[in-house]
Every structure is written in structure tokens, then in C-alpha cells.
Design an enzyme around this catalytic site. Structure first.
Site: not given
Ligand code: IVH
Length: 704
Positions: A40-41, A122, A124, A126, A191, A243, A333, A427, A430, A445, A451
Site C-alpha cells: 500500500f505504501d 516511542e 509505533k 500496530d 492505540e 500517548y 517504519k 479427508c 479418515c 470432512c 474422524c
Molecule cells: S502519534 C499527530 N504515537 O500510527 C500524532 N501514533 O501512522 C499522531 N500510532 O494514527 C499519532 N503508535 O494510530 C503516535 N506512539 C505512537 C503511535 C502512533 C501507533 C499510530 C496511530 C497513528 C498512526 C500514524
């Protein structure tokens, strides 16, 4: 540039915009991405690049100018006081350097000053971003990001997350940012995520039930948070990290820097991720990213990168934001991890309900922190789509870095003598012919009771924690008991005695061969005691344990609410089951088929004679009966957020008193219960002249 070329560029931009919109919809609204984040990126960045190079095609409607996707219409909408922005990405250390240079220019810093600039690094996480509102320390509203401006109200579902504080208290009177107290109004951002361990367990359970699994914890978290029934969310074991804090208070102000913001949040009782660190200069930021990369696969939450923010909040205002993302933060990332390996074989797992799942057996390969030997091939359609063949060299990737999956086949490495894979028609355990019902993706199955693997998995399900909770009787012991002929169905479990267990031949861990008897007798005592104790589990656990198709633990609870013994449940008609809110024809049919089977009848008779309680206990009945049916025939609609009651609890109270809870207001509605921020339903009630109750009046009516 020629006319022709420009036309092509415009068409390409249009095409990419459509693609990005499509994939965002799949990702954000349907929780069903068709392509990986990395792919996607690539599309998104290509679009950004073309738009930048050809500013004449700028459009405010382009997805590059918007965050996320339109909110789904199933939940009430909430307008965010401050929009939730996204983050720009840094795909390499070089991108981090470039960002630091931009900061230097934007803030007019000298080289020295830039070297001393403080960042907070910090993880990120997911998951999915949420905004939480606290008034006078009470959690009153929580919403998803949606399109950044308007999100979905998921307050009730958020309340089921134990890590989310429902009531705040200040654990100190000062902090590094000054005075500390519970602010009058506090908005918190963070998050919601699904711990990796819960995700694995959830997918195992879904596979057992023959249902589609989630591709990664993020999708699972999003799907779980957006359940219509909060009880379902509650079962999904979500968690939270926060955060951001926006403070509105007579005495307090927003924290002066980001690190103190995290401290403030922690002291108010919020969960913050523990690796966050202040880095001085971009070199320290890079070192942090490298360090985390070497550890991150051992965390119980998924991180796909590091978020780097300027520490000093006054600089945030100085730098501002684009329509898409702030300039004072960036998301570094990690690249997705992929590896090439040999597909040695395609084997098949058989689950409790007979669902047959293809598994790729691979030459062991290192990937994202673990050695991968097996990967999912999902289903027959996927095998056909990829045209994957035994002996192929394949590309494996951890989808969301958790479950490896076969991504594609290296066709240039395909051997000349390779032959298309023939999906089995019988299967693998069995030998019974496989079948596929209606629009199901999985082959099954149908030899339910013949089985052996289905029998084993069914018994294992019966003993599992949410069912009869028989400690010590898990997969290993169940397999032995079935293989050695001591147990053929769950009733046989209760016929076990010390003598039988003692004679069991345990498998040698190395050779896998059944070999010796197990030393000692303590384990036997424990197993027998656990079996005895399980005879008196709540009726809903027993119903769940039976493993009726489409009946998970919440379905079992609904049935136990309505029918208080196995005799009542056995004789329930389709209409009886359909009269339960949330139960449809597929469930009614499945329940009835189950109880009409002679094997079920025999099993129930056996369990009865072996002393298993198959009814709601007397103490539970007494509690139920103590509630007078004062609301028989009355229909309620709940809307908005109540301060002290969540929707599920309120609905339960109504039902216990003989009333009905409905989702939409009509002339037939007797009462509308309106909590905070009630919207169109309240307006409709007023228009139709229906009695509207506030929370206090509702509680009075319920007598609580
Ligand atoms: S800060 C304006 N801090 O990543 C500041 N986002 O790609 C925006 N996310 O929408 C968010 N960990 O859902 C921030 N430590 C973190 C995060 C974090 C995950 C997510 C968040 C955001 C997306 C941005």
C-alpha cells in the site's frame, strides 16, 4: 513534456487515487486488506510523488489530502474536537536525516542547536487509534479515528478493556510539568491493540470453528472493537497504550513537553508503553530504532516502527502540520520481513468442526525473529490463485509479522517437472469425501463422529478453559487417550480412573513414539479432581463445551439465559430460539440438528448418569426468580452513553424483568433511555411522543 505524456500522467494519478481509496476502504472499514501495508505504501508514495511533480493536477479530494477512510455507518458518529492526524513515514535512516534537516530549517536552528534537539522515541504500536474523553475524571466517550474529523462512538466496547481506566485519580500532586490533579476535561489519544498471545489464541479458536481468521493483530483489534455487542469485544482481550493528553482545566495547563505528557498520563493511571525514551540529536534516534529492531519480536504487542516526536511541545505549534500529518513527528517504519524457501509439502490440518486447512511445509527459514517451518495457505482458492506447487521456491512473509503466509511463487525457479497441486477430495485423516457448503471458504470432512482428529479436537474443546475448564486435560493427554482407545467421546472422560490413567503410554518427546508410563501419581489425582470439579460448571459453560456449530461462549450464554436445563434446550423449537435477540435461522437450525442426533441423545443420557450437572444451578435460578417481571411486553430503546451502566448491563436488566431491548425507535417503542450525546433516536422519540428516561430514571424503574 508532450501532451500525450501529460495525459498519461493524469490518468495514472486518477487510477492511483482510485486504488488508494479502494485499499483504504478495505483496510479501515471492512477490516479486510487485500494487499500488505508495504505494498500500500508503494502505491501511496507513487501517487504523492506524481502529485508533487505535477502540481497542476492537485485536487483537495485526493486521498493524499485525507486521513484514513470514511467512518462506517453502523456506530454513532463523533466529531473530534481536535482532528486525529496521521504520520509521515521514514522508510530509512536517510529519511530520518532528511527530516532532521527540515526541522533545522523550519525552526531556523544552527548546526549545534540541531545536534542538541530533543526527541521522544516511542514504539509505533500496530493497533488502531482512539480518542478518549474524561470529564471530571470519568471516562465518558471513546471514538475511533474514522476519517480523522469524524469517528465512530465505541464507548461501550472500550469499557470492556481492562487496561482502560474508567475513573481517574492522581497518584501525585506534582510532576515534571508542574501541578498534577485530575483535569476538569481531558482528552487522551492512544492505540488499542490485541496482544500477540490473544491474537494467536483467537485465530486458533476461529480455525476450530471453521471461521475465517484475522490476518494480523491490527485487523483483529479493529474487528473486535467494532463489534455491535460489547460482550463480544470483552471476550477478545484487547489492550491499550496512550500517548497524547489535551488538558482543559481551571488550574492546569497542557504538559510542556512530550516526555512529561507521558509521565502525566502514567500518573493518572493510564498504560503507557515502557520503552519510550528521550534521544538527543537524530543519531541517538537512529540508535534507538536499531536497538528496538533487535528486540521487538519478543514483545507481546506488534510494533511496525518507531514514532519520533519533538519533545518540546511549543515547537509543535511553531512547525504546524500539513493536512495529512504534523511536521514535528515522523514514523520510522521497519521493512516487512520476507524470505525465500522451498515448499517441501502441502499438508492439511483438520479442526474440531471438520474444517480442513492447507498448511505449507517449508524448509526451515529465519524470519522476523523465529524459524519458520510452516506457513498458512488459507484455503483451496488461495492455492489455485497462487498456483503453488510442491517443490516450488516460494516467498514467505509474516502477515503483520505474526503468522507466516506464502506470498508468491518464484516462477523463474520452478522445476520443469513440476505439476499443479491437486486439492484432495478426501479427508487426510479418515478418508471420507470432503464437502463445501454454500459460500463457505473451507472444505470440511463431514465424518463428524468417525474422524479421529475431529473427535480429539472436540474433546479438547470440551475440556478448554471457557468450556468445562478441566485443567491438565489438554491436547497432549487427549490425543493419547483417544489414540490408546481409553476415550471415544467426552462422556468417557468421566469414566477414567486411576488404574486407566496409570497404564497410559506417554510419547517419547524425541521419537514421538508411545513409550513409557508416567512416573508418580500426583498428576493422576489432579486430573481426576479436575474432572470431578468440572461436573458442576455453569450451564452456559456446558452448552459451549458441547461444541454446537455457530454456538460460541456468548451464544451459549444467551441460550442459558433462556433455557435453564438441558431438557428445555433439547426440546426448544426453532421459534423458541429465534425469539432470542441475536439468534438467527442458521443458529436455530444448527442447535436443532445437534439435539435431534441420536449420538447427542446418547451422550446427554451418559453425561447425566455420570453426574454432570446440565442445568442452571439452584442459586442462579433463585437470583433470577427474585426479579419480578414488571416490564413484560414493554419495548426499550437505549441511546447515547450512560455514566454508570454499559449497554449490555442495561439490556440484561430489561430482559430479566421481561422487557425487550430494540435497536430502533418506532411507534411500538414504550421507553427511550437517553444517555449523554444521544442523537437521532432521541429526536425521533420526542417527535413520536415516547416517554424518554434519563439514566437516573431508568435505574429507578429497574429498582437498582
Ligand atoms: S502519534 C499527530 N504515537 O500510527 C500524532 N501514533 O501512522 C499522531 N500510532 O494514527 C499519532 N503508535 O494510530 C503516535 N506512539 C505512537 C503511535 C502512533 C501507533 C499510530 C496511530 C497513528 C498512526 C500514524
Amino acid at each position: 513534456m508532450s501532451q500525450q505524456l501529460n495525459l498519461d500522467v493524469r490518468e495514472t494519478i486518477e487510477k492511483l487515487r482510485k486504488e488508494v481509496e479502494h485499499h483504504r476502504f478495505q483496510y479501515y472499514v471492512l477490516d479486510s486488506p487485500e494487499i500488505s501495508d508495504a505494498d500500500f505504501d508503494v502505491i501511496f508514495h507513487e501517487l504523492e510523488r506524481l502529485e508533487k511533480e505535477h502540481p497542476q493536477y492537485f485536487s483537495p479530494d485526493s486521498p493524499t489530502q485525507k486521513v484514513g477512510s470514511a467512518p462506517s455507518t453502523e456506530f454513532l458518529q463523533v466529531r473530534h474536537r481536535v482532528p486525529l492526524l496521521s504520520l509521515a513515514n521514514a522508510m530509512s535512516e536517510e529519511d530520518l536525516d532528511k527530516w532532521a534537516e527540515r526541522l533545522g530549517r523550519g525552526l531556523e536552528l544552527s548546526e549545534e542547536q540541531l545536534k542538541d534537539l530533543k526527541y521522544v522515541c516511542e514504539l509505533k504500536i500496530d493497533g488502531l487509534s482512539i480518542a478518549l474523553t474524561y470529564k471530571d475524571g470519568k471516562f465518558v466517550e471513546g471514538a475511533t479515528r474514522g476519517n480523522g474529523e469524524v469517528g465512530e462512538d465505541v464507548t461501550h466496547n472500550l469499557k470492556t478493556i481492562s487496561a482502560l481506566p474508567k475513573e481517574l485519580s492522581a497518584q501525585a500532586t506534582t510532576y515534571s510539568g508542574g501541578l498534577l490533579k485530575v483535569p476538569d476535561l481531558l482528552e487522551v489519544r492512544g492505540e488499542v491493540y490485541m496482544p500477540v498471545s490473544s491474537f494467536t489464541a483467537l485465530n486458533e479458536a476461529l480455525t476450530d470453528e471453521g471461521e475465517a481468521t484475522f490476518a494480523n493483530p491490527r485487523n483483529a483489534a479493529s474487528g473486535s472493537l467494532r463489534q455491535k455487542d460489547p460482550r463480544k469485544t470483552a471476550k477478545r482481550k484487547l489492550s491499550l497504550f496512550v500517548y497524547t493528553a489535551f488538558v482543559t482545566d481551571k488550574e492546569m495547563v497542557d504538559p510542556p513537553n512530550h516526555y512529561s505528557e507521558l509521565e502525566l498520563l502514567k500518573l493518572l493511571g493510564f498504560p503507557t508503553e515502557s520503552h519510550s525514551k528521550v534521544a538527543v540529536g537524530i543519531e541517538e534516534v537512529k540508535a534507538f530504532c536499531r536497538d528496538i529492531d533487535s528486540k521487538r519480536h519478543s514483545f507481546d504487542y506488534q510494533t511496525d516502527g518507531v514514532v519520533v516526536k519533538l519533545d518540546q511541545r511549543s515547537l509543535w505549534n511553531a512547525l504546524g502540520a500539513t493536512s495529512h500529518s504534523p511536521r514535528w513527528a515522523i514514523a520510522f517504519k521497519y521493512p516487512p520481513e520476507e524470505a525465500e524457501t522451498l515448499l517441501e509439502d502441502i499438508q492439511f490440518d483438520v479442526g474440531r468442526t471438520g474444517a480442513v486447512t492447507p498448511v505449507a511445509i517449508l524448509s526451515p527459514v529465519k524470519l522476523a525473529g523465529t524459524t519458520v517451518k510452516r506457513a498458512s495457505l488459507h484455503n483451496a482458492d488461495q492455492i489455485r490463485r497462487l498456483d503453488v506447487r510442491v517443490g516450488d521456491t516460494v516467498l514467505v512473509r509474516k502477515a503483520g509479522e505474526i503468522i507466516p503466509e506464502v506470498l508468491s511463487v518464484k516462477l523463474d525457479k520452478r522445476k520443469d517437472d513440476s505439476v499443479p497441486f491437486q486439492y484432495p477430495t478426501t479427508c487426510p485423516v479418515c478418508g471420507h469425501a470432503l464437502a463445501r457448503e454454500g459460500d463457505e471458504v473451507a472444505f470440511r470432512c463431514p465424518n463428524t463422529y468417525g474422524c479421529p482428529t475431529q473427535t480429539k479436537r472436540r474433546i479438547e474443546h470440551f475440556t478448554s478453559r471457557d468450556a468445562m475448564d478441566i485443567e491438565g486435560v489438554g491436547e497432549v493427554l487427549v490425543d493419547l487417550l483417544v489414540d490408546q482407545g481409553l476415550v471415544r467421546d467426552v462422556a468417557d472422560l468421566y469414566r477414567l480412573d486411576a488404574e486407566k490413567l496409570k497404564g497410559l503410554k506417554w510419547k517419547d518427546k524425541k521419537s514421538g513414539e508411545a513409550g513409557k508410563e508416567k512416573q508418580g501419581s500426583k498428576w493422576i489425582e489432579n486430573v481426576l479432581a479436575a474432572l470431578e470439579a468440572s461436573k458442576n460448571r455453569p450451564f452456559s459453560n456446558f452448552i459451549h463445551a458441547l461444541g454446537i456449530r455457530h454456538i460460541g461462549s456468548s451464544g451459549a450464554e444467551l441460550l442459558a439465559d433462556r433455557f435453564s436445563s438441558i431438557d428445555q434446550l433439547e426440546t426448544a423449537t426453532d421459534e423458541d430460539i429465534l425469539s432470542i435477540d441475536g439468534m438467527g435461522p442458521a443458529i436455530a437450525q444448527s442447535v436443532n440438528e445437534f439435539f435431534q442426533s441420536d449420538l447427542t441423545k446418547k451422550l446427554i443420557a451418559d453425561l447425566r448418569s455420570l453426574g454432570v450437572q446440565m442445568k442452571v444451578s439452584d442459586s442462579e435460578i433463585q437470583a433470577r426468580n427474585a426479579i419480578e417481571k414488571t416490564l413484560t411486553g414493554k419495548t426499550f430503546v437505549l441511546t447515547g452513553t450512560m455514566e454508570t451502566l454499559d449497554r449490555a448491563a442495561a439490556e440484561k436488566m430489561i430482559k430479566e424483568r421481561g422487557g425487550k431491548a430494540s435497536g430502533s425507535v418506532s411507534k411500538k417503542t414504550d421507553f427511550v433511555v437517553a444517555g449523554a450525546s444521544a442523537g437521532s433516536k432521541l429526536a425521533k422519540a420526542q417527535e413520536l411522543g415516547i416517554t424518554v428516561l434519563d439514566e437516573a430514571q431508568f435505574k429507578e424503574l429497574m429498582g437498582v
